[in-house]
Design a protein around this motif. Structure first.
Motif, mmCIF file in Angstrom:
data_model
loop_
_atom_site.group_PDB
_atom_site.id
_atom_site.type_symbol
_atom_site.label_atom_id
_atom_site.label_comp_id
_atom_site.label_asym_id
_atom_site.label_seq_id
_atom_site.Cartn_x
_atom_site.Cartn_y
_atom_site.Cartn_z
ATOM 1 N N PHE A 261 0.806 -1.217 0.000
ATOM 2 C CA PHE A 261 0.000 0.000 0.000
ATOM 3 C C PHE A 261 0.845 1.275 0.000
ATOM 4 O O PHE A 261 0.310 2.356 -0.164
ATOM 5 N N GLY A 300 -10.400 -17.144 3.825
ATOM 6 C CA GLY A 300 -9.775 -16.200 4.749
ATOM 7 C C GLY A 300 -8.498 -16.780 5.326
ATOM 8 O O GLY A 300 -7.481 -16.092 5.428
ATOM 9 N N LEU A 303 -5.670 -16.713 2.795
ATOM 10 C CA LEU A 303 -5.169 -15.338 2.698
ATOM 11 C C LEU A 303 -4.217 -15.047 3.852
ATOM 12 O O LEU A 303 -3.106 -14.538 3.664
ATOM 13 N N VAL A 304 -4.644 -15.402 5.068
ATOM 14 C CA VAL A 304 -3.814 -15.151 6.251
ATOM 15 C C VAL A 304 -2.531 -15.974 6.182
ATOM 16 O O VAL A 304 -1.442 -15.472 6.462
ATOM 17 N N ALA A 308 0.980 -14.429 6.307
ATOM 18 C CA ALA A 308 1.759 -14.756 7.500
ATOM 19 C C ALA A 308 3.115 -15.308 7.073
ATOM 20 O O ALA A 308 4.139 -14.998 7.677
ATOM 21 N N ALA A 311 5.294 -12.508 6.496
ATOM 22 C CA ALA A 311 5.776 -11.899 7.739
ATOM 23 C C ALA A 311 6.898 -12.747 8.331
ATOM 24 O O ALA A 311 7.858 -12.223 8.873
ATOM 25 N N ASP A 316 7.444 -7.333 5.581
ATOM 26 C CA ASP A 316 6.044 -7.079 5.923
ATOM 27 C C ASP A 316 5.266 -6.578 4.714
ATOM 28 O O ASP A 316 5.822 -6.106 3.725
ATOM 29 N N ALA A 317 3.950 -6.733 4.824
ATOM 30 C CA ALA A 317 3.083 -6.452 3.685
ATOM 31 C C ALA A 317 2.720 -4.985 3.588
ATOM 32 O O ALA A 317 2.026 -4.581 2.676
ATOM 33 N N LYS A 318 3.159 -4.207 4.576
ATOM 34 C CA LYS A 318 2.794 -2.787 4.524
ATOM 35 C C LYS A 318 3.615 -2.087 3.464
ATOM 36 O O LYS A 318 3.226 -1.154 2.874
ATOM 37 N N LEU B 77 -13.340 -3.964 8.206
ATOM 38 C CA LEU B 77 -14.287 -4.528 7.241
ATOM 39 C C LEU B 77 -15.018 -5.728 7.831
ATOM 40 O O LEU B 77 -15.802 -6.370 7.141
ATOM 41 N N LEU B 122 -3.830 -10.298 13.811
ATOM 42 C CA LEU B 122 -3.464 -10.380 12.392
ATOM 43 C C LEU B 122 -2.654 -9.152 11.980
ATOM 44 O O LEU B 122 -1.676 -9.254 11.232
ATOM 45 N N ILE B 123 -3.064 -7.981 12.474
ATOM 46 C CA ILE B 123 -2.417 -6.742 12.036
ATOM 47 C C ILE B 123 -1.028 -6.604 12.644
ATOM 48 O O ILE B 123 -0.071 -6.255 11.952
ATOM 49 N N ALA B 125 0.884 -9.054 14.799
ATOM 50 C CA ALA B 125 1.820 -10.180 14.806
ATOM 51 C C ALA B 125 2.164 -10.614 13.381
ATOM 52 O O ALA B 125 3.296 -10.972 13.091
ATOM 53 N N LEU B 126 1.168 -10.600 12.484
ATOM 54 C CA LEU B 126 1.431 -11.086 11.125
ATOM 55 C C LEU B 126 1.681 -9.936 10.152
ATOM 56 O O LEU B 126 1.882 -10.156 8.965
ATOM 57 N N LYS B 127 1.647 -8.693 10.664
ATOM 58 C CA LYS B 127 1.957 -7.517 9.853
ATOM 59 C C LYS B 127 1.120 -7.444 8.584
ATOM 60 O O LYS B 127 1.619 -7.109 7.507
ATOM 61 N N ILE B 128 -0.152 -7.819 8.702
ATOM 62 C CA ILE B 128 -1.053 -7.733 7.551
ATOM 63 C C ILE B 128 -1.756 -6.377 7.603
ATOM 64 O O ILE B 128 -2.203 -5.963 8.675
ATOM 65 N N PRO B 129 -1.849 -5.645 6.473
ATOM 66 C CA PRO B 129 -2.528 -4.344 6.495
ATOM 67 C C PRO B 129 -3.973 -4.512 6.971
ATOM 68 O O PRO B 129 -4.632 -5.493 6.607
ATOM 69 N N ILE B 131 -6.870 -3.424 6.178
ATOM 70 C CA ILE B 131 -7.964 -3.641 5.219
ATOM 71 C C ILE B 131 -8.027 -5.118 4.809
ATOM 72 O O ILE B 131 -9.109 -5.694 4.672
ATOM 73 N N ILE B 132 -6.864 -5.775 4.675
ATOM 74 C CA ILE B 132 -6.826 -7.189 4.298
ATOM 75 C C ILE B 132 -7.078 -8.069 5.526
ATOM 76 O O ILE B 132 -7.812 -9.056 5.446
ATOM 77 N N LEU B 135 -10.679 -8.082 6.468
ATOM 78 C CA LEU B 135 -11.430 -8.796 5.428
ATOM 79 C C LEU B 135 -11.274 -10.306 5.617
ATOM 80 O O LEU B 135 -12.254 -11.059 5.579
ATOM 81 N N ALA B 136 -10.024 -10.761 5.845
ATOM 82 C CA ALA B 136 -9.768 -12.189 6.024
ATOM 83 C C ALA B 136 -10.510 -12.695 7.251
ATOM 84 O O ALA B 136 -11.159 -13.751 7.208
ATOM 85 N N TRP B 216 -0.040 0.341 20.690
ATOM 86 C CA TRP B 216 -0.771 -0.872 20.306
ATOM 87 C C TRP B 216 -1.927 -1.169 21.245
ATOM 88 O O TRP B 216 -2.927 -1.745 20.836
ATOM 89 N N VAL B 267 -10.347 10.840 7.351
ATOM 90 C CA VAL B 267 -10.034 9.520 6.791
ATOM 91 C C VAL B 267 -8.643 9.084 7.240
ATOM 92 O O VAL B 267 -8.384 7.906 7.475
#
Lengths: 318, 321
Positions: A261, A300, A303-304, A308, A311, A316-318, B77, B122-123, B125-129, B131-132, B135-136, B216, B267
């Motif tokens: 992103f 889901g 996806l995780v 993961a 990670a 990282d995905a950011k 989401l 998820l956000i 520990a797994l560093k997932i954005p 929005i994803i 959703l997951a 956090w 926003v």
């Protein structure tokens, strides 16, 4: 000191290989499971059936990838594809010129959306969210209830028997190759990616960020139209609600495929792999006899799991 | 004359400084149009119906506000899935027995809070954005809801159904309660330590962390609050609409984001407005009644919704993050 530096470099090298390799690994595992469970799929007919519905999603994901590479997010692509689907199903058979005119106007609408986001410095999330309601509303006005009919020539295109490999496979490869060379191997692509990664540097170098945004949003609109055309060719009818899930799934496909992103980071080949992975997740789970109620949850989890994995390898995905 | 001009001038300044106030004006305008269409009849009823539905939009939106205020990229989401799952679990446990209402409510709130914790895991520990990640998680929760109830509608206890439409002196009690809640949230945001920390994190998380704010823990609080609000919305909506149903939360996915941002929350985070959500929620729900009163095609409702979102945010440009 020098040693740790070299070590770190080697580490990042491995990381980047793992990071860029993950989407393909996920896709390969998924295909292996599917082929092991249903060897019949490994045929011209089977592959055609399996991959058919992933093509419109791949095209929508590519549109999303362009927008995400700019540092924006497009929440309107799903309802836009739905609008295209309705326009094609209602107008293409008898009023082709009118239908084409509406689609051209819609693409121009997409370009204007990009220009407005840029000129007024607005949040892309909110502008595209607003436009998603507009696209959906227009689609409902054109086709209040599911119906309409794809013209025969379009439906026949979807049934085309291509040589060597089934058509969806050819298309997926073509999209990946064209995307790769147009965006990752051309000077034009460098400017577009730079406009997302470091807009100030690109502007200082004399390129117009506004033009880059216009080009990207126009291209995203055209890809959305193509996605809708392919979808209509496959489903042969129109439905405003046909593709709302494309919005979020296309974002997931881009991130799954190695995009980020922050802007400037994208991988066309990875995005294609990510979109196929998400499109096939449902098929794999039904071959595994996962009850339908668990399928969306398992999607889901997939996806995780993939993110993961990223990670874990430290990127990282950011 | 002079007094009128100064009032006009003042309202114009207010509108420029606080575009979210325009939502109330837009809602009023739409109500007026509906009154004209119906020849002046049923104005109070229209407003009552719109307010009754706004209660749920506001509840879901207030949760989303905490998350969006927590900074760029934060969005939840999973609200629709949490609503549905919380409604199924709580209605299923109570099974129509009003004596179990406290337990049902606790289950609904707990489901939401747990979902919030899941989102943060998820956000972070797994560093997932976000929005994803959300959703997951919402996909997984949807599966759980499918298993908990499937296609069936689980009926609420009669007491809960009665409570959601209970009126004292012509005023819906639930409406008053949620109004009070909005006011409370506004005070929490503006005056409490949590509220100030939240806005600081939303404005600049690195600066906030350097001043010793537990960034956090604040984010965890936001996602848990959002989940709990979604659980509460699902619980009450199941009582209001005759039971827990699949897809009962669907419309709240994007609408919760829209009402928050139209309501004056930034926003990019760092600025929150709980009262403003009411204007946007009223506008959306009055729009539905107006489209019905004018016998317009359903499509116009969405086009108007989109147009208003575009109009209001274009008045309020902010730096892209």
């Amino acid at each position: 000191m020098a040693d740790t530096g070299a070590l770190r470099l080697a580490g990042t090298g491995l990381q980047s290989v793992l990071r860029s390799g993950l989407p393909y690994l996920a896709l390969a595992v998924m295909l292996a499971v599917i082929f092991a469970l249903q060897p019949n799929i490994l045929s011209y007919f089977g592959l055609n059936l399996l991959l058919k519905l992933s093509i419109p999603l791949i095209l929508a994901a590519c549109a999303q990838m362009l927008v995400i590479a700019l540092g924006d997010i497009d929440l309107s692509i799903g309802s836009f594809v739905g609008l295209v689907n309705c326009v094609v199903a209602v107008f293409f058979a008898d009023h082709l010129a009118l239908g084409l005119l509406i689609l051209a106007a819609a693409v121009i609408g997409y370009a204007i959306m990009g220009a407005v986001i840029h000129l007024r410095r607005l949040s892309s999330i909110m502008v595209t969210l607003g436009m998603s309601f507009v696209w959906f509303g227009v689609a409902l006005l054109i086709l209040p209830n599911p119906g309409g009919m794809a013209p025969d020539w379009l439906a026949n295109l979807a049934r085309l028997q291509s040589p060597l490999m089934p058509l969806p496979l050819w298309l997926a490869i073509a999209i990946a190759v064209i995307g790769h060379f147009a965006l990752m191997r051309s000077s034009f692509g460098v400017i577009l990616r730079g406009a997302g990664g470091n807009p100030r540097a690109i502007a200082r170098a004399g390129w117009s960020i506004l033009k880059a945004r216009l080009v990207i949003y126009t291209a995203a609109g055209i890809l959305g139209v193509l996605s809708g055309l392919v979808l209509t060719a496959i489903t042969t009818s129109g439905d405003p609600n046909v593709a709302p899930t494309y919005t979020l799934v296309s974002i997931a496909a881009v991130i799954l495929g190695g995009g980020a992103f922050v802007g400037g980071i994208m991988s066309p080949v990875g995005t294609v792999a990510g979109a196929i992975t998400l499109a096939l997740a449902g098929s794999m789970l039904s071959f595994l006899n996962v009850p339908p109620v668990w399928q969306i949850g398992a999607q889901g989890c997939i996806l995780v799991a993939v993110l993961a994995g990223r990670a874990l390898v430290g990127a990282d995905a950011k | 004359m002079m007094a009128m001009r100064s009032t006009l001038g003042r309202s114009a300044t207010v509108a420029l400084r606080a575009p979210w106030a325009l939502n109330f004006a837009a809602a009023l305008l739409i109500w007026g149009l509906t009154l004209i269409a119906s020849g002046g009849r049923g104005g109070a009823e229209t407003l009552t119906v719109a307010l009754a539905f706004s209660v749920f939009t506001v509840l879901a939106g207030t949760g989303q506000m905490f998350v969006i205020a927590a900074g760029p990229g934060n969005i939840d989401l999973s609200i629709p899935a949490v609503m549905t799952l919380a409604a199924y679990l709580s209605m299923g446990v109570m099974d129509g027995d009003a004596a179990l209402l406290p337990l049902g409510l606790a289950i609904a709130l707990g489901t939401g809070a747990l979902a919030g914790i899941g989102n943060i895991i998820l956000i972070r520990a797994l560093k997932i954005p976000p929005i994803i990640a959300t959703l997951a998680l919402s996909f997984m929760l949807q599966s759980l809801a499918n298993n908990a109830g499937g296609e069936a509608t689980i009926k609420p206890p009669q007491l809960l159904a009665d409570f959601t439409i209970l009126k004292l002196g012509g005023v819906q009690i639930l409406l008053v309660l949620v109004l009070v809640l909005s006011a409370l949230v506004q005070v929490v945001i503006a005056r409490s330590v949590f509220g100030r920390y939240l806005l600081a994190v939303g404005q600049n998380d690195r600066a906030a962390a350097l001043t010793g704010i537990p960034v956090w823990r604040i984010r965890l609080g936001c996602y848990c609050l959002c989940g709990a609000m979604a659980g509460l919305t699902g619980f009450l909506l199941a009582g209001f609409s005759g039971g827990a149903m699949l897809n009962m939360g669907g419309t709240y996915l994007m609408e919760s984001v829209a009402v928050v941002v139209l309501g004056g929350t930034a926003v990019a985070g760092g600025r929150a407005n709980a009262i403003g959500i009411w204007g946007a929620a009223l506008f959306f729900n009055l729009l539905t009644t107006m489209i019905n009163a004018f016998h317009l095609a359903e499509g116009w409702r969405f086009i108007c919704t989109g147009a208003v979102i575009l109009f209001v945010i274009s008045l309020n440009p902010e730096e892209r993050s």
